[in-house]
Design a protein around this motif. Structure first.
Motif, PDB file in Angstrom:
ATOM      1  N   GLY A 157      -4.519  -9.941  14.793  1.00 33.99           N
ATOM      2  CA  GLY A 157      -5.246  -9.194  15.810  1.00 33.99           C
ATOM      3  C   GLY A 157      -4.327  -8.461  16.765  1.00 33.99           C
ATOM      4  N   PHE A 158      -3.236  -9.113  17.166  1.00 32.19           N
ATOM      5  CA  PHE A 158      -2.321  -8.507  18.136  1.00 32.19           C
ATOM      6  C   PHE A 158      -1.525  -7.358  17.526  1.00 32.19           C
ATOM      7  CE2 PHE A 158       1.520  -8.202  20.755  1.00 32.19           C
ATOM      8  CZ  PHE A 158       0.974  -8.228  22.029  1.00 32.19           C
ATOM      9  N   VAL A 159      -1.102  -7.508  16.264  1.00 23.55           N
ATOM     10  CA  VAL A 159      -0.223  -6.515  15.643  1.00 23.55           C
ATOM     11  C   VAL A 159      -0.991  -5.443  14.885  1.00 23.55           C
ATOM     12  CG1 VAL A 159       1.669  -6.211  13.982  1.00 23.55           C
ATOM     13  CG2 VAL A 159       1.616  -8.222  15.457  1.00 23.55           C
ATOM     14  N   LEU A 160      -2.103  -5.815  14.219  1.00 24.91           N
ATOM     15  CA  LEU A 160      -2.800  -4.878  13.340  1.00 24.91           C
ATOM     16  C   LEU A 160      -4.277  -4.704  13.660  1.00 24.91           C
ATOM     17  CD1 LEU A 160      -1.258  -6.012   9.915  1.00 24.91           C
ATOM     18  CD2 LEU A 160      -0.588  -4.056  11.310  1.00 24.91           C
ATOM     19  N   GLY A 161      -4.750  -5.299  14.749  1.00 28.05           N
ATOM     20  CA  GLY A 161      -6.167  -5.165  15.064  1.00 28.05           C
ATOM     21  C   GLY A 161      -7.067  -5.777  14.017  1.00 28.05           C
ATOM     22  N   GLY A 162      -6.558  -6.789  13.281  1.00 29.74           N
ATOM     23  CA  GLY A 162      -7.357  -7.436  12.241  1.00 29.74           C
ATOM     24  C   GLY A 162      -7.546  -6.590  10.998  1.00 29.74           C
ATOM     25  N   ARG A 163      -6.736  -5.542  10.808  1.00 30.88           N
ATOM     26  CA  ARG A 163      -6.860  -4.601   9.683  1.00 30.88           C
ATOM     27  C   ARG A 163      -8.270  -4.042   9.566  1.00 30.88           C
ATOM     28  NH1 ARG A 163      -2.339  -4.918   6.040  1.00 30.88           N
ATOM     29  NH2 ARG A 163      -1.144  -6.851   6.246  1.00 30.88           N
ATOM     30  N   THR A 194       0.480  -3.717   1.241  1.00 31.00           N
ATOM     31  CA  THR A 194       0.821  -4.580   2.370  1.00 31.00           C
ATOM     32  C   THR A 194      -0.197  -5.691   2.559  1.00 31.00           C
ATOM     33  OG1 THR A 194      -0.265  -3.035   3.915  1.00 31.00           O
ATOM     34  CG2 THR A 194       2.121  -2.823   3.621  1.00 31.00           C
ATOM     35  N   GLN A 195      -1.466  -5.410   2.268  1.00 24.05           N
ATOM     36  CA  GLN A 195      -2.460  -6.479   2.339  1.00 24.05           C
ATOM     37  C   GLN A 195      -2.238  -7.480   1.205  1.00 24.05           C
ATOM     38  OE1 GLN A 195      -6.559  -5.258   2.112  1.00 24.05           O
ATOM     39  NE2 GLN A 195      -7.316  -7.239   2.796  1.00 24.05           N
ATOM     40  N   HIS A 196      -1.921  -6.963   0.024  1.00 24.49           N
ATOM     41  CA  HIS A 196      -1.673  -7.837  -1.130  1.00 24.49           C
ATOM     42  C   HIS A 196      -0.477  -8.753  -0.884  1.00 24.49           C
ATOM     43  CE1 HIS A 196      -1.290  -9.134  -5.276  1.00 24.49           C
ATOM     44  NE2 HIS A 196      -0.062  -8.614  -5.352  1.00 24.49           N
ATOM     45  N   LEU A 197       0.565  -8.216  -0.242  1.00 27.06           N
ATOM     46  CA  LEU A 197       1.766  -9.007   0.046  1.00 27.06           C
ATOM     47  C   LEU A 197       1.660  -9.794   1.348  1.00 27.06           C
ATOM     48  CD1 LEU A 197       4.527  -6.379  -0.887  1.00 27.06           C
ATOM     49  CD2 LEU A 197       3.727  -8.299  -2.275  1.00 27.06           C
ATOM     50  N   ASP A 198       0.547  -9.596   2.065  1.00 29.01           N
ATOM     51  CA  ASP A 198       0.345 -10.222   3.377  1.00 29.01           C
ATOM     52  C   ASP A 198       1.492  -9.853   4.323  1.00 29.01           C
ATOM     53  OD1 ASP A 198      -0.940 -11.692   5.329  1.00 29.01           O
ATOM     54  OD2 ASP A 198       0.037 -13.570   4.766  1.00 29.01           O
ATOM     55  N   GLY A 244      11.100  -7.534   2.835  1.00 31.18           N
ATOM     56  CA  GLY A 244      11.401  -8.912   2.477  1.00 31.18           C
ATOM     57  C   GLY A 244      10.549  -9.420   1.330  1.00 31.18           C
ATOM     58  N   LYS A 245       9.256  -9.110   1.322  1.00 29.21           N
ATOM     59  CA  LYS A 245       8.346  -9.628   0.303  1.00 29.21           C
ATOM     60  C   LYS A 245       8.333  -8.768  -0.962  1.00 29.21           C
ATOM     61  CE  LYS A 245       5.424 -12.088   3.582  1.00 29.21           C
ATOM     62  NZ  LYS A 245       4.122 -12.160   4.300  1.00 29.21           N
ATOM     63  N   ARG A 246       8.443  -7.472  -0.788  1.00 29.89           N
ATOM     64  CA  ARG A 246       8.440  -6.591  -1.972  1.00 29.89           C
ATOM     65  C   ARG A 246       9.690  -6.821  -2.819  1.00 29.89           C
ATOM     66  NH1 ARG A 246       9.697  -4.228  -5.740  1.00 29.89           N
ATOM     67  NH2 ARG A 246       9.342  -2.064  -6.365  1.00 29.89           N
ATOM     68  N   PHE A 247      10.853  -7.018  -2.174  1.00 28.61           N
ATOM     69  CA  PHE A 247      12.105  -7.194  -2.906  1.00 28.61           C
ATOM     70  C   PHE A 247      12.584  -8.648  -2.904  1.00 28.61           C
ATOM     71  CE2 PHE A 247      12.001  -2.774  -1.474  1.00 28.61           C
ATOM     72  CZ  PHE A 247      12.186  -2.122  -2.683  1.00 28.61           C
ATOM     73  N   ARG A 248      11.773  -9.511  -2.350  1.00 24.46           N
ATOM     74  CA  ARG A 248      12.081 -10.946  -2.302  1.00 24.46           C
ATOM     75  C   ARG A 248      13.502 -11.158  -1.779  1.00 24.46           C
ATOM     76  NH1 ARG A 248      10.346 -14.372  -7.457  1.00 24.46           N
ATOM     77  NH2 ARG A 248      12.160 -13.308  -8.328  1.00 24.46           N
ATOM     78  N   SER A 249      13.749 -10.585  -0.583  1.00 17.73           N
ATOM     79  CA  SER A 249      15.092 -10.630  -0.007  1.00 17.73           C
ATOM     80  C   SER A 249      15.011 -10.892   1.492  1.00 17.73           C
ATOM     81  CB  SER A 249      15.836  -9.321  -0.271  1.00 17.73           C
ATOM     82  OG  SER A 249      17.049  -9.275   0.443  1.00 17.73           O
ATOM     83  N   VAL A 287       7.902  -8.244  -9.672  1.00 18.19           N
ATOM     84  CA  VAL A 287       7.499  -6.847  -9.514  1.00 18.19           C
ATOM     85  C   VAL A 287       6.082  -6.641 -10.046  1.00 18.19           C
ATOM     86  CG1 VAL A 287       7.968  -4.479 -10.220  1.00 18.19           C
ATOM     87  CG2 VAL A 287       9.848  -5.975  -9.589  1.00 18.19           C
ATOM     88  N   ASP A 288       5.785  -7.217 -11.199  1.00 17.30           N
ATOM     89  CA  ASP A 288       4.436  -7.090 -11.754  1.00 17.30           C
ATOM     90  C   ASP A 288       3.404  -7.694 -10.821  1.00 17.30           C
ATOM     91  OD1 ASP A 288       5.395  -5.774 -13.953  1.00 17.30           O
ATOM     92  OD2 ASP A 288       5.420  -7.560 -15.253  1.00 17.30           O
ATOM     93  N   SER A 289       3.771  -8.795 -10.184  1.00 12.72           N
ATOM     94  CA  SER A 289       2.867  -9.419  -9.228  1.00 12.72           C
ATOM     95  C   SER A 289       2.627  -8.520  -8.015  1.00 12.72           C
ATOM     96  CB  SER A 289       3.430 -10.762  -8.779  1.00 12.72           C
ATOM     97  OG  SER A 289       2.643 -11.331  -7.749  1.00 12.72           O
ATOM     98  N   ALA A 290       3.697  -7.887  -7.520  1.00 14.41           N
ATOM     99  CA  ALA A 290       3.574  -7.003  -6.362  1.00 14.41           C
ATOM    100  C   ALA A 290       2.707  -5.793  -6.667  1.00 14.41           C
ATOM    101  CB  ALA A 290       4.958  -6.566  -5.889  1.00 14.41           C
ATOM    102  N   PHE A 291       2.823  -5.259  -7.889  1.00 14.30           N
ATOM    103  CA  PHE A 291       2.079  -4.048  -8.264  1.00 14.30           C
ATOM    104  C   PHE A 291       0.719  -4.358  -8.879  1.00 14.30           C
ATOM    105  CE2 PHE A 291       6.084  -2.069  -7.527  1.00 14.30           C
ATOM    106  CZ  PHE A 291       5.836  -0.712  -7.329  1.00 14.30           C
ATOM    107  N   SER A 292       0.400  -5.619  -9.045  1.00 22.81           N
ATOM    108  CA  SER A 292      -0.884  -5.975  -9.656  1.00 22.81           C
ATOM    109  C   SER A 292      -2.072  -5.524  -8.822  1.00 22.81           C
ATOM    110  CB  SER A 292      -0.952  -7.492  -9.883  1.00 22.81           C
ATOM    111  OG  SER A 292      -0.934  -8.187  -8.633  1.00 22.81           O
TER     112      SER A 292
END
Length: 518
Positions: free
Chosen positions: A31-37, A100-104, A113-118, A491-496
């Motif tokens: 809510g504070f950062v994204l207004g609850g999307r 971004t919603q898929h990766l939370d 960090g989540k897209r490249f797991r780094s 990568v397949d999981s990220a693009f699924s």
């Protein structure tokens, strides 16, 4: 003075009231950062546009490049509308929202960090964001405070501190939702304000045709010997103008405070509507600002560029207008600057809290604790930028456009290519992102510390920033092809999220005589 003071009081009261009203939306991180999307197209489009254009554009860029290029500077506003708004929404909007919603993911560093797991990419992006957003924030104070000094004869430091406190109050109270609603109101003020100011300035100079004729008679042998060059289609410096267009337009594709607007939009339909609204807004506001700045040389007798810098041009143009129009201008630029400032401090505090502190020092921090830390960091970020703005003003270190060029060049150069390729290309590697981050930061820091080491065309932070962005678009695919590919399963999981099958209910099927459906 009474009119101006009354309008300011009403403006500040509304902004703070909205911040307090939106406290109920700012109780958790989402809510504070994204207004609850759940932010609609109008609020998102205006939030994007008002974060895009501020006192930096109205006072700094419009003044400097209007003086250098004449009415041809209007191309910068057109480029902002087409490349910085229309294409940015078309290319990035939908895919950013979905992935971004898929990766939370709540921030750009979190996406890396989540897209490249780094974890390293995430921390590096967080540090770059916090470091290079500060010069941009200082440039906002600079432009606004010059106008306040012209309208109210108030000391620069008082203007800076007052603006910082008022912006901080409604952002700390209401978070992203308060920012979005205030941006909508501020955007409406900006649209009507810029139209009123342009009409008033042209009227003062005898109308559009008379003002254009007067501008055509202006000559500056140091710039060009071509007669009427400041009233021409491309102006005296088309290459320099192209650099401004690219930096201020393509740069938005890699700025965290801009891209993060796509994270919060409600739906795919809202993306399409927001794209149109944002483009029209940019065409009116940015196009109007640069068009107005193009007539700056008609006020050469009131401006001493060599002594006061380009930032004095727009205030000198406006000082001849009636008090009511000056009040409108002050509210216009205040709206633009406060909306951009609120976006910057929210992006910076959320990035530092969620992507750096929580990853390194406070791994068990709960959501309430994260929101509290973000509010404290908003205060810290605003305080640092205020001190920097006052020091910059006292020492006259640089012009507004150069401060913004440093910030935009470093951030967009570092993030644009990794983010764009990360959304579309599975082969993008972690090493390629790291190279883009490092290259841009090193080049921009070197440009600040030892500009003489660069070729003449790259000594300007604006041109250096454009170079970093374009270089990143080449470096990321090249490095990705010669470095290890990311894990296929990840990568397949990220693009699924883009390949998800949807089952629909068939109400009725019409078949042929054999019973087979068509």
């Amino acid at each position: 003075m009474l009119i101006q003071t009354a309008m300011l009081f009403i403006f500040f009261s509304v902004m703070i009231g909205i911040g307090l009203y939106c406290r109920r939306h700012a109780t958790d991180v989402s809510g504070f950062v994204l207004g609850g999307r759940s932010v609609g197209p109008w609020l998102t489009a205006f939030a994007y546009g008002t974060s895009y254009f501020s006192a930096v554009v109205f006072v700094g860029y419009a003044g400097q490049f209007g003086w250098k290029c004449g009415v041809a500077a209007t191309w910068a506003g057109i480029g902002n509308a087409i490349l910085g708004s229309l294409l940015a929404w078309a290319v990035l909007g939908r895919r950013t929202r979905i992935m971004t919603q898929h990766l939370d993911s709540s921030t750009m560093p979190d996406f890396f960090g989540k897209r490249f797991r780094s974890r390293r990419l995430k921390l590096a992006a967080s540090a770059i964001t916090f470091l290079f957003l500060i010069p941009y924030t200082a440039s906002l104070y600079n432009g606004l405070s010059r106008l306040f000094g012209m309208a109210f004869q108030v000391d620069y430091s008082v203007c800076v501190i007052a603006m910082a406190i008022l912006t901080g109050v409604y952002v700390i109270a209401g978070g992203y939702m308060a920012t979005a609603i205030n941006d909508f109101i501020q955007g409406i003020i900006m649209i009507f304000g810029i139209c009123a100011v342009i009409a008033a300035v042209l009227r003062t100079n005898g109308g559009f045709q008379a003002a254009l004729d007067s501008l055509a008679q202006v000559s500056d042998p140091a710039v060009s010997s071509t007669p009427g060059v400041f009233a021409s289609f491309f102006g005296p410096d088309p290459v320099g103008l192209l650099g401004v267009v690219l930096l201020t337009s393509l740069g938005t594709w890699g700025l965290p405070q801009m891209v993060q607007k796509f994270y919060a939009i409600k739906s795919e339909t809202a993306v399409h509507k927001g794209m149109i609204i944002s483009t029209v807004f940019a065409l009116v506001v940015a196009g109007g600002c640069y068009f107005l700045g193009g007539f700056g040389r008609l006020y050469a007798d009131r401006v001493n560029v060599a002594a006061g810098g380009y930032d004095t041009i727009i205030p000198a143009m406006l000082s001849t207008l009636p008090d009511l129009i000056i009040a409108v201008v002050v509210i216009l630029v205040l709206s633009a600057s406060m909306s951009t400032l609120s976006s910057l401090v929210l992006a910076s505090s959320s990035t530092l809290t969620l992507d750096f502190l929580k990853e390194t020092c406070f791994k068990k921090m709960d959501e309430r604790g994260q929101v509290r830390v973000m509010r404290l960091l908003i205060v810290l970020f605003i305080s640092i930028s205020v001190v920097l703005a006052i020091i910059q003003y006292r020492s006259n270190v640089t012009f507004i456009a150069q401060l913004m060029g440093i910030s935009w060049g470093a951030l967009a150069g570092a993030f644009l290519a990794p983010f764009l390729y990360g959304l579309y290309w599975k082969r993008t590697s972690t090493a390629a992102c790291a190279v883009s981050f490092s290259f841009s930061c090193v080049v921009m820091l070197a440009n600040i510390l030892c500009p003489a080491a660069f070729p003449p065309i790259l000594r300007s932070p604006i041109h250096a920033g454009v170079f970093c962005m374009l270089a990143g678009l080449v470096l990321v695919p090249l490095v990705s092809l010669v470095t290890p590919a990311p894990a296929r399963t990840h990568v397949d999981s990220a693009f699924s999220c883009f390949d998800r099958k949807v089952t629909v209910r068939q109400c009725e099927a019409l078949g042929d005589a054999s019973g087979e459906s068509n």
